[in-house]
Design an enzyme around this catalytic site. Structure first.
Site, PDB file in Angstrom:
ATOM      1  N   GLN A   1      -4.938  -1.387   9.669  1.00  0.00           N
ATOM      2  CA  GLN A   1      -4.843  -2.730   9.087  1.00  0.00           C
ATOM      3  C   GLN A   1      -5.494  -3.758  10.014  1.00  0.00           C
ATOM      4  O   GLN A   1      -5.173  -3.837  11.196  1.00  0.00           O
ATOM      5  CB  GLN A   1      -3.349  -3.063   8.858  1.00  0.00           C
ATOM      6  CG  GLN A   1      -3.101  -4.392   8.180  1.00  0.00           C
ATOM      7  CD  GLN A   1      -3.591  -4.447   6.736  1.00  0.00           C
ATOM      8  OE1 GLN A   1      -3.437  -3.496   5.976  1.00  0.00           O
ATOM      9  NE2 GLN A   1      -4.209  -5.557   6.374  1.00  0.00           N
TER      10      GLN A   1
ATOM     11  N   ASP B   1     -11.351   2.918   4.140  1.00  0.00           N
ATOM     12  CA  ASP B   1     -11.758   1.504   4.055  1.00  0.00           C
ATOM     13  C   ASP B   1     -13.284   1.389   3.986  1.00  0.00           C
ATOM     14  O   ASP B   1     -13.807   0.335   3.653  1.00  0.00           O
ATOM     15  CB  ASP B   1     -11.254   0.743   5.297  1.00  0.00           C
ATOM     16  CG  ASP B   1     -10.161  -0.256   4.950  1.00  0.00           C
ATOM     17  OD1 ASP B   1      -9.999  -0.556   3.751  1.00  0.00           O
ATOM     18  OD2 ASP B   1      -9.482  -0.735   5.878  1.00  0.00           O
TER      19      ASP B   1
ATOM     20  N   LYS C   1       0.845  -1.206   0.000  1.00  0.00           N
ATOM     21  CA  LYS C   1       0.000   0.000   0.000  1.00  0.00           C
ATOM     22  C   LYS C   1       0.874   1.247   0.000  1.00  0.00           C
ATOM     23  O   LYS C   1       0.639   2.184  -0.759  1.00  0.00           O
ATOM     24  CB  LYS C   1      -0.906   0.013   1.244  1.00  0.00           C
ATOM     25  CG  LYS C   1      -2.093  -0.916   1.116  1.00  0.00           C
ATOM     26  CD  LYS C   1      -2.779  -1.133   2.461  1.00  0.00           C
ATOM     27  CE  LYS C   1      -3.847  -2.206   2.323  1.00  0.00           C
ATOM     28  NZ  LYS C   1      -4.370  -2.676   3.606  1.00  0.00           N
TER      29      LYS C   1
END
Ligand code: NDP
Length: 300
Positions: free
Chosen positions: A98, A121, A54
């Protein structure tokens, strides 16, 4: 019939290019650089790989990338404090924590402490509610990537029968909401669904998000249907040598490709689109925060 392969790797490269072009324009015209902060708690090897990837891709499209690594035994207060700082940092437009988090941390509490406008997200309860009610939201990256590929392949999805196998909060449910938003008739199947093969046989679009290697065989697929395989399963590959592994999806690619009209491969299908959509979401969040027009085609 042999299905057309929907090349997620090539599609993701085009999305990244589009993002990079828009980022360059933002810098030049508005002196603005989108920033993405990724928070990793602990040292889970798979998570470390994702986070590295990422960070690399964020920098490649010209964005600011920040990584925060906390010890595996970091306290909830420590993590919430960091999120608070990122929420108020004007150079950060996207925050991603994460997952999975170590067991002692309350995942819902942590996700819901992110500013919804920076929740790239799309897991914050506000964004879930906005998506569910058809309002502008941050959309979870994996289902957004699936939707982009479906729109690109079909154009208008209106009136199509779609079956989503899997009802998780990160893939199945948002996918179903996105397809509803595009006026599909949507069935969400799960482990308790009766006669799953027959349910799938009625679908013009099948999205498989189960986590069971090659569970969906070709004889479940309607002739000409479009198959989006979200699954990522690592299984032994003795044909490659002793102890070797390979990645397969939730769909039996070989048999499904004989009947489907189009299908995404694993690897090289949905996977690459997920990070590309994370970058797209960060750009969208940045444009929204500055009151600037959003790039077209990069959100739902
Ligand atoms: P979850 O484990 O959270 O959800 C799996 C879903 O599949 C559940 O709803 C479950 O039903 C359903 N299910 C399990 N067994 C069956 C069965 N026999 N028949 C029908 N439905 C079944 O998984 P995720 O949604 O997080 O992920 C799904 C897959 O997608 C995984 O392989 C994951 O690795 C992959 N993935 C890939 C991403 C990418 O970037 N390409 C990103 C995210 C995930 P129930 O609710 O009843 O238990």
């Amino acid at each position: 019939m042999t299905a057309e392969i929907i090349d997620g790797k090539a599609f993701a490269a085009r999305v990244r290019e589009q993002v990079a072009t828009h980022v360059a324009k933002l810098k030049e015209e508005n002196d603005l650089t989108p920033g993405l902060a990724v928070v990793l708690v602990g040292e889970d090897p798979a998570s470390q790989v994702y986070v590295r990837s990422k960070g690399k891709q964020t920098v490649e499209v010209g964005m600011k990338s920040v990584e925060h690594k906390l010890d595996v035994d970091a306290s909830e207060a420590e993590l919430l404090d960091l999120i608070d700082q990122l929420n108020t940092d004007p150079t950060i437009h996207g925050i991603l924590v994460q997952l999975p988090l170590p067991k002692h941390l309350d995942e819902d509490l942590v996700i819901n402490s992110i500013d919804p406008a920076k929740d790239v997200d799309g897991f914050h309860i506000s964004n879930v509610g906005l998506l569910g009610t058809g309002q502008k939201s941050m959309v979870p990256c994996t289902p957004l990537g699936c939707l982009m590929m479906l729109r690109d392949y079909h154009g208008d999805l209106s009136g199509m029968n779609a079956v989503v196998i899997g009802r998780s909060n990160i893939v199945g449910k948002p996918m179903a909401n996105l397809l509803l938003g595009d006026s599909c008739t949507v069935t969400v199947a799960h482990s308790r669904t009766k006669d799953l093969p027959d349910v799938v046989r009625g679908a013009d679009i099948v999205v498989a998000a189960v986590g069971r290697p090659e569970m969906v065989p070709g004889d479940w697929i309607k002739k000409g249907a479009t198959v989006i395989d979200v699954g990522i399963n690592r299984i032994p590959a003795p044909e490659k040598g002793e102890g070797k592994m390979k990645l397969v999806g939730d769909v039996d690619f070989t048999s499904a490709a004989k009947v489907a009209g189009a299908i995404t491969p694993v690897p090289g299908g949905v996977g690459p689109m997920t990070i590309a959509c994370l970058l797209a979401n960060t750009l969208t969040a940045c444009c929204r925060s500055a009151g600037l027009p959003e790039p077209s085609g990069l959100t739902a």
